[in-house]
Design an enzyme around this catalytic site. Sequence first.
Site, mmCIF file in Angstrom:
data_model
loop_
_atom_site.group_PDB
_atom_site.id
_atom_site.type_symbol
_atom_site.label_atom_id
_atom_site.label_comp_id
_atom_site.label_asym_id
_atom_site.label_seq_id
_atom_site.Cartn_x
_atom_site.Cartn_y
_atom_site.Cartn_z
ATOM 1 N N LEU A 57 0.816 -1.220 0.000
ATOM 2 C CA LEU A 57 0.000 0.000 0.000
ATOM 3 C C LEU A 57 0.848 1.268 0.000
ATOM 4 O O LEU A 57 1.903 1.327 0.615
ATOM 5 C CB LEU A 57 -0.916 0.002 1.222
ATOM 6 C CG LEU A 57 -1.881 -1.187 1.306
ATOM 7 C CD1 LEU A 57 -2.755 -1.065 2.569
ATOM 8 C CD2 LEU A 57 -2.755 -1.297 0.065
ATOM 9 N N GLU A 59 0.296 5.905 -0.566
ATOM 10 C CA GLU A 59 -0.643 6.980 -0.227
ATOM 11 C C GLU A 59 -1.872 7.009 -1.154
ATOM 12 O O GLU A 59 -2.927 7.496 -0.756
ATOM 13 C CB GLU A 59 0.067 8.333 -0.251
ATOM 14 C CG GLU A 59 0.941 8.591 0.968
ATOM 15 C CD GLU A 59 0.146 8.666 2.266
ATOM 16 O OE1 GLU A 59 -0.968 9.221 2.271
ATOM 17 O OE2 GLU A 59 0.651 8.160 3.288
ATOM 18 N N GLY A 60 -1.720 6.521 -2.388
ATOM 19 C CA GLY A 60 -2.883 6.457 -3.281
ATOM 20 C C GLY A 60 -3.948 5.539 -2.710
ATOM 21 O O GLY A 60 -5.141 5.885 -2.659
ATOM 22 N N HIS A 61 -3.519 4.355 -2.256
ATOM 23 C CA HIS A 61 -4.469 3.438 -1.614
ATOM 24 C C HIS A 61 -5.070 4.089 -0.359
ATOM 25 O O HIS A 61 -6.275 3.973 -0.093
ATOM 26 C CB HIS A 61 -3.768 2.156 -1.178
ATOM 27 C CG HIS A 61 -3.202 1.324 -2.286
ATOM 28 N ND1 HIS A 61 -1.849 1.107 -2.432
ATOM 29 C CD2 HIS A 61 -3.791 0.637 -3.298
ATOM 30 C CE1 HIS A 61 -1.630 0.312 -3.472
ATOM 31 N NE2 HIS A 61 -2.791 0.025 -4.028
ATOM 32 N N GLN A 85 -6.300 -12.333 -12.623
ATOM 33 C CA GLN A 85 -6.137 -11.162 -13.499
ATOM 34 C C GLN A 85 -4.722 -11.034 -14.057
ATOM 35 O O GLN A 85 -4.425 -10.066 -14.758
ATOM 36 C CB GLN A 85 -6.560 -9.887 -12.774
ATOM 37 C CG GLN A 85 -5.644 -9.442 -11.647
ATOM 38 C CD GLN A 85 -6.280 -8.363 -10.799
ATOM 39 O OE1 GLN A 85 -7.318 -8.569 -10.169
ATOM 40 N NE2 GLN A 85 -5.691 -7.177 -10.781
ATOM 41 N N LYS A 174 -6.777 6.234 -11.066
ATOM 42 C CA LYS A 174 -5.518 5.767 -11.667
ATOM 43 C C LYS A 174 -5.782 4.643 -12.674
ATOM 44 O O LYS A 174 -5.166 4.570 -13.724
ATOM 45 C CB LYS A 174 -4.593 5.295 -10.545
ATOM 46 C CG LYS A 174 -3.453 4.393 -10.945
ATOM 47 C CD LYS A 174 -2.263 5.199 -11.351
ATOM 48 C CE LYS A 174 -1.040 4.418 -11.762
ATOM 49 N NZ LYS A 174 -1.073 3.006 -11.715
ATOM 50 N N GLN A 178 -10.554 0.299 -15.494
ATOM 51 C CA GLN A 178 -11.115 -0.598 -14.475
ATOM 52 C C GLN A 178 -12.313 0.054 -13.791
ATOM 53 O O GLN A 178 -13.358 -0.586 -13.589
ATOM 54 C CB GLN A 178 -10.023 -0.918 -13.453
ATOM 55 C CG GLN A 178 -10.512 -1.589 -12.182
ATOM 56 C CD GLN A 178 -9.356 -1.947 -11.270
ATOM 57 O OE1 GLN A 178 -8.599 -2.857 -11.548
ATOM 58 N NE2 GLN A 178 -9.209 -1.229 -10.171
ATOM 59 N N SER A 210 2.190 3.941 -7.611
ATOM 60 C CA SER A 210 1.824 2.588 -8.010
ATOM 61 C C SER A 210 2.698 1.617 -7.235
ATOM 62 O O SER A 210 3.888 1.890 -7.017
ATOM 63 C CB SER A 210 2.067 2.405 -9.515
ATOM 64 O OG SER A 210 2.066 1.026 -9.845
HETATM 65 P P1 AMP Z 1 -4.110 -2.030 -6.700
HETATM 66 O O1 AMP Z 1 -3.606 -2.435 -5.359
HETATM 67 O O2 AMP Z 1 -3.050 -1.520 -7.616
HETATM 68 O O3 AMP Z 1 -5.012 -3.066 -7.326
HETATM 69 O O4 AMP Z 1 -5.046 -0.770 -6.471
HETATM 70 C C1 AMP Z 1 -6.129 -0.819 -5.578
HETATM 71 C C2 AMP Z 1 -6.958 0.414 -5.743
HETATM 72 O O5 AMP Z 1 -6.179 1.565 -5.478
HETATM 73 C C3 AMP Z 1 -7.506 0.560 -7.174
HETATM 74 O O6 AMP Z 1 -8.836 1.063 -7.102
HETATM 75 C C4 AMP Z 1 -6.562 1.569 -7.762
HETATM 76 O O7 AMP Z 1 -7.133 2.321 -8.817
HETATM 77 C C5 AMP Z 1 -6.272 2.453 -6.573
HETATM 78 N N1 AMP Z 1 -5.010 3.161 -6.761
HETATM 79 C C6 AMP Z 1 -3.796 2.622 -7.065
HETATM 80 N N2 AMP Z 1 -2.872 3.608 -7.220
HETATM 81 C C7 AMP Z 1 -3.517 4.787 -7.030
HETATM 82 C C8 AMP Z 1 -3.120 6.160 -7.072
HETATM 83 N N3 AMP Z 1 -1.880 6.530 -7.345
HETATM 84 N N4 AMP Z 1 -4.051 7.103 -6.819
HETATM 85 C C9 AMP Z 1 -5.335 6.745 -6.552
HETATM 86 N N5 AMP Z 1 -5.779 5.470 -6.500
HETATM 87 C C10 AMP Z 1 -4.883 4.498 -6.734
#
Ligand code: AMP
Length: 308
Positions: A57, A59-61, A85, A174, A178, A210
């Site tokens: 995780l 900061e986006g998460h 996936q 992001k 999806q 990411s």
């Molecule tokens: P992931 O763990 O990459 O599958 O992401 C889980 C969720 O977090 C998904 O809804 C992503 O779109 C969101 N997410 C990932 N990176 C970011 C980011 N930089 N800013 C906002 N949301 C994000």
Amino acid sequence: MLDAVAETPVPAHPAADDDAPAAPAPSPVLVRTRADLREVLDRQRGTRAVVMTMGALHEGHLDLVREARRRADHVVVTIFVNPLQFAPGEDLDAYPRDLEADLAKLAEVGADVVFAPDPETMYPNGDPRVRVEPGPLAAVLEGATRPTHFAGVLTVVLKLLHLTRPHVALFGQKDAQQLALVRAMVRDLDVDVEVVGVPIRREPDGLAMSSRNAYLSGTDRAAALALSGALDAARGAAGAGAEQVLAAARERLVAEPGVRLDYLELVDPETMEAVPADASGPALLVVAAWVGTTRLIDNTILDLWKDE
Ligand code: AMP
């Protein structure tokens, strides 16, 4: 084993009190099985939000969790690297995993429950024979390079919606395609949940956060800035029409030898179909590129208009 489950209904998360001294953030309850998840959820009263992640995780998460906290009494975060996936040869095994660090971060932002199942828990009979058919929206952009990706994503999203029974589910802008597909699935299959999109969180220099940024070497990391740089250049050209927007972005990308472009397109944010050259109004500029061995995606909404 689930020793943190209370015998009484779980109260809604207390609202933050600015005057109170900072107490250590309570750890979320970690559950790994369907039975334990059901037990915890059955004790909750009030509204529930879910944030689905693959862990590692950043900061986006955490922005998604903070927004979830604002929108519901209880927040469930799922952490599951979903094999369905990933295509053979993709980074399923290499994908970063650090549950302990994730739990500490989630405690800070006030998640109540973390559901972190094994693949055997999610898919007890092996790969599911019945899957969500995502339709044409999943065949373009990410789906052109990763043809089985979105069927795997939507299948696990639908399963996790059934398992967590939320009022609201939050997804990042992001992953714009999806998000559009989740919205389409919820609408087309009458899933009773509100879907909320959350803006992209970036590093101070513009790189979209990411989990896969952890793969980037120092030189890759510098080259990767061409993606967000291309989006900035495109925003600057929004008044010159679609073709100039694409040209400005492409120019920035091809100037960076460390970047191999997969796609760069201006699309309708709902249908993901390319917008015509004379389009005006909101459009989504999406980019995917390889930086070294890492594939990165980014996007921005821009408002197209044409100076006469
Ligand atoms: P992931 O763990 O990459 O599958 O992401 C889980 C969720 O977090 C998904 O809804 C992503 O779109 C969101 N997410 C990932 N990176 C970011 C980011 N930089 N800013 C906002 N949301 C994000």
